[in-house]
Design a protein around this motif. Structure first.
Motif, PDB file in Angstrom:
ATOM      1  N   ARG A 166      27.797  16.569  15.386  1.00  0.00           N
ATOM      2  CA  ARG A 166      27.429  17.380  14.226  1.00  0.00           C
ATOM      3  C   ARG A 166      25.977  17.849  14.315  1.00  0.00           C
ATOM      4  O   ARG A 166      25.666  19.027  14.104  1.00  0.00           O
ATOM      5  N   LYS A 167      25.074  16.914  14.614  1.00  0.00           N
ATOM      6  CA  LYS A 167      23.658  17.264  14.680  1.00  0.00           C
ATOM      7  C   LYS A 167      23.373  18.159  15.884  1.00  0.00           C
ATOM      8  O   LYS A 167      22.528  19.055  15.809  1.00  0.00           O
ATOM      9  N   GLY A 168      24.089  17.931  16.983  1.00  0.00           N
ATOM     10  CA  GLY A 168      23.920  18.796  18.141  1.00  0.00           C
ATOM     11  C   GLY A 168      24.315  20.228  17.833  1.00  0.00           C
ATOM     12  O   GLY A 168      23.629  21.181  18.249  1.00  0.00           O
ATOM     13  N   GLN A 169      25.399  20.409  17.097  1.00  0.00           N
ATOM     14  CA  GLN A 169      25.841  21.741  16.709  1.00  0.00           C
ATOM     15  C   GLN A 169      24.836  22.400  15.775  1.00  0.00           C
ATOM     16  O   GLN A 169      24.559  23.605  15.884  1.00  0.00           O
ATOM     17  N   TYR A 170      24.260  21.610  14.881  1.00  0.00           N
ATOM     18  CA  TYR A 170      23.288  22.186  13.946  1.00  0.00           C
ATOM     19  C   TYR A 170      22.014  22.600  14.674  1.00  0.00           C
ATOM     20  O   TYR A 170      21.443  23.663  14.396  1.00  0.00           O
ATOM     21  N   ILE A 171      21.574  21.788  15.609  1.00  0.00           N
ATOM     22  CA  ILE A 171      20.395  22.130  16.406  1.00  0.00           C
ATOM     23  C   ILE A 171      20.639  23.429  17.181  1.00  0.00           C
ATOM     24  O   ILE A 171      19.779  24.324  17.228  1.00  0.00           O
ATOM     25  N   ALA A 172      21.832  23.566  17.774  1.00  0.00           N
ATOM     26  CA  ALA A 172      22.172  24.794  18.504  1.00  0.00           C
ATOM     27  C   ALA A 172      22.180  25.991  17.560  1.00  0.00           C
ATOM     28  O   ALA A 172      21.708  27.085  17.921  1.00  0.00           O
ATOM     29  N   HIS A 173      22.685  25.798  16.363  1.00  0.00           N
ATOM     30  CA  HIS A 173      22.730  26.864  15.363  1.00  0.00           C
ATOM     31  C   HIS A 173      21.327  27.336  14.993  1.00  0.00           C
ATOM     32  O   HIS A 173      21.073  28.539  14.859  1.00  0.00           O
ATOM     33  N   LEU A 174      20.384  26.408  14.857  1.00  0.00           N
ATOM     34  CA  LEU A 174      19.023  26.775  14.473  1.00  0.00           C
ATOM     35  C   LEU A 174      18.323  27.617  15.534  1.00  0.00           C
ATOM     36  O   LEU A 174      17.401  28.379  15.212  1.00  0.00           O
ATOM     37  N   GLN A 175      18.774  27.512  16.774  1.00  0.00           N
ATOM     38  CA  GLN A 175      18.155  28.292  17.847  1.00  0.00           C
ATOM     39  C   GLN A 175      18.320  29.789  17.631  1.00  0.00           C
ATOM     40  O   GLN A 175      17.539  30.592  18.170  1.00  0.00           O
ATOM     41  N   HIS A 176      19.327  30.168  16.814  1.00  0.00           N
ATOM     42  CA  HIS A 176      19.615  31.590  16.611  1.00  0.00           C
ATOM     43  C   HIS A 176      19.691  31.969  15.125  1.00  0.00           C
ATOM     44  O   HIS A 176      19.986  33.129  14.818  1.00  0.00           O
ATOM     45  N   ALA A 177      19.421  31.040  14.232  1.00  0.00           N
ATOM     46  CA  ALA A 177      19.535  31.315  12.791  1.00  0.00           C
ATOM     47  C   ALA A 177      18.476  32.320  12.349  1.00  0.00           C
ATOM     48  O   ALA A 177      17.390  32.411  12.935  1.00  0.00           O
ATOM     49  N   ALA A 199      11.537  19.427  14.578  1.00  0.00           N
ATOM     50  CA  ALA A 199      10.138  19.840  14.483  1.00  0.00           C
ATOM     51  C   ALA A 199       9.784  20.799  15.611  1.00  0.00           C
ATOM     52  O   ALA A 199       9.054  21.789  15.399  1.00  0.00           O
ATOM     53  N   GLU A 200      10.305  20.546  16.803  1.00  0.00           N
ATOM     54  CA  GLU A 200      10.031  21.423  17.942  1.00  0.00           C
ATOM     55  C   GLU A 200      10.647  22.797  17.727  1.00  0.00           C
ATOM     56  O   GLU A 200      10.004  23.833  17.963  1.00  0.00           O
ATOM     57  N   ILE A 201      11.889  22.819  17.260  1.00  0.00           N
ATOM     58  CA  ILE A 201      12.577  24.103  17.059  1.00  0.00           C
ATOM     59  C   ILE A 201      11.902  24.925  15.971  1.00  0.00           C
ATOM     60  O   ILE A 201      11.637  26.124  16.139  1.00  0.00           O
ATOM     61  N   PHE A 202      11.617  24.298  14.837  1.00  0.00           N
ATOM     62  CA  PHE A 202      10.976  25.046  13.754  1.00  0.00           C
ATOM     63  C   PHE A 202       9.572  25.499  14.144  1.00  0.00           C
ATOM     64  O   PHE A 202       9.129  26.582  13.756  1.00  0.00           O
ATOM     65  N   GLY A 203       8.857  24.679  14.920  1.00  0.00           N
ATOM     66  CA  GLY A 203       7.541  25.083  15.379  1.00  0.00           C
ATOM     67  C   GLY A 203       7.597  26.340  16.228  1.00  0.00           C
ATOM     68  O   GLY A 203       6.697  27.176  16.184  1.00  0.00           O
ATOM     69  N   ARG A 204       8.663  26.472  16.990  1.00  0.00           N
ATOM     70  CA  ARG A 204       8.825  27.637  17.863  1.00  0.00           C
ATOM     71  C   ARG A 204       9.410  28.836  17.142  1.00  0.00           C
ATOM     72  O   ARG A 204       8.973  29.973  17.348  1.00  0.00           O
ATOM     73  N   ARG A 205      10.378  28.593  16.255  1.00  0.00           N
ATOM     74  CA  ARG A 205      11.101  29.704  15.634  1.00  0.00           C
ATOM     75  C   ARG A 205      10.537  30.108  14.276  1.00  0.00           C
ATOM     76  O   ARG A 205      10.808  31.208  13.799  1.00  0.00           O
ATOM     77  N   LEU A 206       9.776  29.218  13.641  1.00  0.00           N
ATOM     78  CA  LEU A 206       9.200  29.530  12.328  1.00  0.00           C
ATOM     79  C   LEU A 206       7.736  29.064  12.316  1.00  0.00           C
ATOM     80  O   LEU A 206       7.362  28.165  11.556  1.00  0.00           O
ATOM     81  N   PRO A 207       6.915  29.633  13.183  1.00  0.00           N
ATOM     82  CA  PRO A 207       5.526  29.169  13.255  1.00  0.00           C
ATOM     83  C   PRO A 207       4.783  29.418  11.944  1.00  0.00           C
ATOM     84  O   PRO A 207       4.977  30.451  11.304  1.00  0.00           O
ATOM     85  N   GLY A 208       3.988  28.445  11.535  1.00  0.00           N
ATOM     86  CA  GLY A 208       3.248  28.578  10.297  1.00  0.00           C
ATOM     87  C   GLY A 208       3.042  27.229   9.635  1.00  0.00           C
ATOM     88  O   GLY A 208       3.405  26.182  10.182  1.00  0.00           O
TER      89      GLY A 208
END
Length: 200
Positions: free
Chosen positions: A107-118, A167-176
């Motif tokens: 479940r968490k793996g799928q959500y992490i993958a989803h955030l890469q393109h959300a 934290a890594e994904i949001f840092g890259r995809r939503l910097p701020g």
């Protein structure tokens, strides 16, 4: 209709969303506490607004767990009552809508993958949610020690992995500032968890 009236009507919709969230989440409490769950939902909405969210993002923030916690039928109800954009954000913040849920790792793996393109709408609300959760973990870790991780089915190591990855994904995809706050909080959790483990 003047500008002031239009703004008042938009924020009145947020009041309606809060009332609906109070209704569907009324009996729920935060995991491992006696805190009413609505406190988390309002906290996420507050963070979304603080970091530039508009009224629809704020509505989605207060409703972000509706599908996951109250059933897949909530998506259509939210779309009808609060609009398709709000429903789409809530759907994008949902990592499970079936009973039983998929295994935690899947479940968490799928959500992490989803955030890469959300899209940015979803990223803002999801990051606000994860920051509010991370702050709660940090506070409980400071108060109760590593026992806090017994509340999570995944345990300490996987929980830390999940938040570190987020934290890594949001840092890259939503910097701020919002993602930086999440990164800082996760670092504090990891440091304190390591210190607690050494002391134990």
């Amino acid at each position: 209709m003047n500008y002031t009236t239009s703004i008042e009507q938009k924020w009145a919709q947020l009041a309606d969303a809060i009332a609906y969230a109070l209704d569907i989440h009324a009996a729920q409490i935060r995991k491992g506490s006696e805190t009413p769950y609505i406190g988390h939902l309002l906290g996420v909405a507050s963070l979304a607004i603080k970091h530039g969210g508009d009224e629809e993002q704020a509505m989605a923030a207060v409703l972000h767990d509706a599908i996951e916690d109250c059933g897949a039928e909530q998506e259509a109800i939210i779309a009808h009552r609060f609009g398709k954009r709000v429903a789409a954000i809530v759907r994008g913040c949902t990592d499970a809508d079936t009973t039983p849920k998929l295994p935690w790792q899947e479940r968490k793996g799928q959500y992490i993958a989803h955030l890469q393109h959300a899209d940015p709408d979803i990223l803002l609300v999801s990051c606000a949610d994860k920051l509010h959760n991370a702050r709660a973990i940090l506070t409980d870790l400071q108060t109760h020690g590593a026992d806090v991780f017994s509340r999570f089915s995944a345990g300490q190591a996987k929980t830390l992995w999940y938040y570190r990855t987020l934290a890594e994904i949001f840092g890259r995809r939503l910097p701020g500032p919002l993602s930086r706050d999440l990164q800082s909080t996760v670092r504090q959790i990891e440091h304190l968890a390591g210190t607690t483990a050494q002391e134990g």
